[in-house]
Design an enzyme around this catalytic site. Structure first.
Site, PDB file in Angstrom:
ATOM      1  CG  ASP A  16      -1.772   1.221   1.361  1.00 12.63           C
ATOM      2  OD1 ASP A  16      -2.467   1.531   0.378  1.00 12.63           O
ATOM      3  OD2 ASP A  16      -1.774   1.896   2.414  1.00 12.63           O
ATOM      4  CB  SER A  17       0.260   4.817  -0.540  1.00 18.78           C
ATOM      5  OG  SER A  17      -0.862   4.936   0.315  1.00 18.78           O
ATOM      6  CB  CYS A  79      -3.095   0.451  -2.404  1.00 16.25           C
ATOM      7  SG  CYS A  79      -3.058   2.194  -2.827  1.00 16.25           S
ATOM      8  CD  GLU A 158       0.377   6.504   6.087  1.00 18.38           C
ATOM      9  OE1 GLU A 158       1.474   6.372   6.638  1.00 18.38           O
ATOM     10  OE2 GLU A 158      -0.199   5.593   5.471  1.00 18.38           O
ATOM     11  CB  CYS A 190      -9.277   4.923   0.428  1.00 19.10           C
ATOM     12  SG  CYS A 190      -7.648   5.274   1.141  1.00 19.10           S
ATOM     13  CG  HIS A 192      -4.840   5.029   4.401  1.00 26.57           C
ATOM     14  ND1 HIS A 192      -4.319   4.594   3.202  1.00 26.57           N
ATOM     15  CD2 HIS A 192      -3.772   5.429   5.153  1.00 26.57           C
ATOM     16  CE1 HIS A 192      -2.990   4.737   3.231  1.00 26.57           C
ATOM     17  NE2 HIS A 192      -2.640   5.243   4.402  1.00 26.57           N
TER      18      HIS A 192
HETATM   19  N1  DGL Z   1      -4.727   3.280   0.858  1.00 26.17           N
HETATM   20  C1  DGL Z   1      -4.820   3.789  -0.426  1.00 26.17           C
HETATM   21  C2  DGL Z   1      -6.037   3.430  -1.193  1.00 26.17           C
HETATM   22  O1  DGL Z   1      -6.597   2.410  -0.929  1.00 26.17           O
HETATM   23  C3  DGL Z   1      -3.992   4.933  -0.865  1.00 26.17           C
HETATM   24  C4  DGL Z   1      -4.299   6.261  -0.313  1.00 26.17           C
HETATM   25  C5  DGL Z   1      -3.299   7.291  -0.750  1.00 26.17           C
HETATM   26  O2  DGL Z   1      -2.106   7.045  -0.627  1.00 26.17           O
HETATM   27  O3  DGL Z   1      -3.730   8.346  -1.221  1.00 26.17           O
HETATM   28  O4  DGL Z   1      -6.452   4.112  -2.077  1.00 26.17           O
END
Ligand code: DGL
Length: 270
Positions: A16-17, A79, A158, A190, A192
């Site tokens: 993931d990011s 992600c 984060e 997302c 997150h």
């Molecule tokens: N967790 C991510 C997603 O599912 C990335 C969010 C990001 O880095 O902007 O989209």
């Protein structure tokens, strides 16, 4: 003599990011506790959401190479943004590698909504990608979708700000206009965002269904391992190794805060 590990005992690679993919990892641990996992959070580049497709493809390719160097038998793109920008590209580039990606869960939302109105929260890159357009085309017929990009929310998560005033303000901005339109379902597009479900539920009320796709993605990964004969049949619980391109300390404290685990984190640069 060191025995060469067989493919079945090789790890699943997850990336993931940043820490968002930990919501997918959590579901994977519940469903596949014996699998070894390598988790990579690209915290040196988070957030991905406002970045160009080409940039996200490049990051995703580099991370995939790293995970393959560590013998990943399957790669979970945990992600939505990387899936939207790079999943097709990765599959073309690495045809022998099984990938599991993510797409906003419009399908289950469309099947269960009573009001016919559904909110979708995701990053700008996810909404711009062809993947989202195709999800809407395939599953969104007869349903009205209300989208919002939640600017700043990924960084809040984060930073471990799961229930602060500023995080609440971002979510209120996203949710109030949708709630006014009488949505009864919110899709978390997302990885997150599942970490702020309590806050989302508090703002939206208990009659709104919030869909976290992580369990479905973990099921898909499990099915893929089964169909390829790659399940780790060992009875011991699997090991997880954590890597970050950012600060090891930041990932370590996120592990504690988000998953309640003490894990060692290795910093990687290339
Ligand atoms: N967790 C991510 C997603 O599912 C990335 C969010 C990001 O880095 O902007 O989209």
């Amino acid at each position: 003599m060191r025995l060469k590990m067989t493919a079945n005992t090789n790890p699943i690679g997850v990336f993931d990011s940043g820490v968002g993919g930990l919501s997918v990892l959590r579901a994977m641990r519940e469903q596949m506790p014996h699998e070894h996992v390598i988790y990579f959070g690209d915290q040196g580049h988070v957030p991905y959401g406002p970045r160009s497709m080409a940039e996200i493809q490049k990051f995703s390719e580099d991370i995939t190479r790293f995970l393959l160097e560590h013998n990943s038998k399957l790669i979970v793109v945990a992600c939505n943004t990387a899936s939207a920008a790079a999943l097709k590209y990765l599959r073309e580039k690495f045809p022998a590698v099984p990938f599991v990606g993510m797409e906003p869960a419009v399908k289950p939302a469309a099947e269960s909504t009573k009001t016919g109105r559904v909110g979708v929260l995701a990053t700008p890159a996810t909404f711009q990608g062809a993947l989202y357009a195709s999800v809407v085309e395939r599953f969104g017929a007869g349903v009205e979708l209300f989208q919002h990009t939640c600017p700043g929310l990924v960084n809040q998560i984060e930073n471990g700000e799961l229930n602060t005033r500023s995080t609440r303000a971002i979510l209120e901005d996203a949710l109030y206009p949708m709630l006014e339109k009488n949505i009864d379902t919110v899709v978390l597009g997302c990885t997150h965002y599942p970490f702020v479900i309590p806050l989302i539920q508090d703002i939206a009320g208990k009659n709104v269904r919030v869909i976290d796709p992580a369990p479905a993605v973990a099921r898909q990964a499990k099915r893929l391992l089964e169909s390829r004969g790659l399940v780790n049949t060992a009875s011991a619980s699997g090991e997880i190794r954590f890597f970050t391109s950012g600060e090891a300390r930041a990932m370590k404290s996120a592990l504690q805060k988000l998953l309640g685990i003490d894990g060692e984190v290795e910093k990687v640069t290339w």
